[in-house]
Design an enzyme around this catalytic site. Sequence first.
Site, short mmCIF file in Angstrom:
data_model
loop_
_atom_site.label_atom_id
_atom_site.label_comp_id
_atom_site.label_asym_id
_atom_site.label_seq_id
_atom_site.Cartn_x
_atom_site.Cartn_y
_atom_site.Cartn_z
N HIS A 247 33.14 45.38 42.01
CA HIS A 247 33.53 44.39 43.01
C HIS A 247 34.41 43.28 42.42
O HIS A 247 35.49 42.99 42.92
CB HIS A 247 32.27 43.76 43.61
CG HIS A 247 31.28 44.78 44.11
ND1 HIS A 247 31.46 45.48 45.29
CD2 HIS A 247 30.11 45.21 43.58
CE1 HIS A 247 30.43 46.30 45.46
NE2 HIS A 247 29.61 46.17 44.44
O1 RIB Z 1 27.85 42.00 45.82
C1 RIB Z 1 28.57 42.08 44.62
C2 RIB Z 1 28.62 40.75 43.93
O2 RIB Z 1 27.30 40.32 43.64
C3 RIB Z 1 29.35 40.81 42.58
O3 RIB Z 1 29.93 39.56 42.32
C4 RIB Z 1 28.23 41.08 41.62
O4 RIB Z 1 28.52 40.59 40.30
C5 RIB Z 1 27.13 40.27 42.23
O5 RIB Z 1 27.27 38.94 41.78
#
Ligand code: RIB
Length: 318
Positions: A247
């Site tokens: 992500h």
């Molecule tokens: O949902 C994904 C996010 O939540 C990313 O930033 C991961 O590192 C967690 O923090």
Amino acid sequence: MMSSLKSSARPKPVLLDCDPGIDDAFAIFLALKSPEIDLVGVTTVAGNQTLPTVSNNAQDLLAFFGSPQVPVAFGEARPLRRDPVVATSHGLTGLGGRTLPRVAGEPASRDGVGFLLDTVFAHRPGELTIVAIGPLTNLARALERRPEVAQHVHEVVIMGGANNAGNMSPVAEFNFFADPDAAACVLNADWKIRLLDLTLTWQSAVPSSIAQRLARTADPIAQTFSAWLDFYSQGETTPGADGPSLHDPCAMAAVIDPSLISTVPAFVAVETQSPWTLGESVVDTAGYFGREPNVQLGTTLDREGFWRLLMGYIPGTE
Ligand code: RIB
Ligand code: CA
């Protein structure tokens, strides 16, 4: 589709707000290796793990990637109003089963919000980009202290939110779920936002060919990345794909090469009350609420271009 990486005359100054975090680690790596980015500072926020853990991880990651000189400031230890939650998919260390050499060293500041504000106002209006890839507590506290910060930054690129399915509840994504009040505050402020929610970042699911290339590459960074992906794949599922999604590096890639991510204007609100939909980001691209768009919402990721960009900086994977 080939992404045409445009070399800019000067690297873009970026402040990274993060909660390392396995996918945060990939975002930090990208920021350090890309000639398009001048990583001027890192602020940490409680999220994937507690503030001390994510803060140590940020320091250790910068040293591991060869850039211990980048200043780290420790930010907020708990959300604006709600009790802290931690993610499980990054493990008790926040970096899977992997431990990096511990960099013992005082942070640049233990007032991460103050550091963030100082860094913004040390740059010219419209010069600094903030990339936010954890809960948005630090940014919300910065707005409380100096609301004018919103007009001073170039843009805020945020990884957060869920448009149709969540990873912390049926409808909520972790960063917005962990501090929904902060997310609502940040999205309501008058700054330019590019928002990359799960609908966008789930498109980055790791291709099995990439995972195999990393696994067979002897370089220590490639091996570490391979181990992190293996760990992350145990707790992080991507609907319709066989690998975990990275992500956070999507947010950094959006700054490095904006052509990798298509966006549309949208009004996005965050649920802060309902116990059933807490942290849900409600996306309106059709004007139902009669509100002007407050974000450019990521819609399509050039997945091949994203992985070409990232793999191009990992030694030995050519
Ligand atoms: O949902 C994904 C996010 O939540 C990313 O930033 C991961 O590192 C967690 O923090
Ligand atoms: Ca994160």
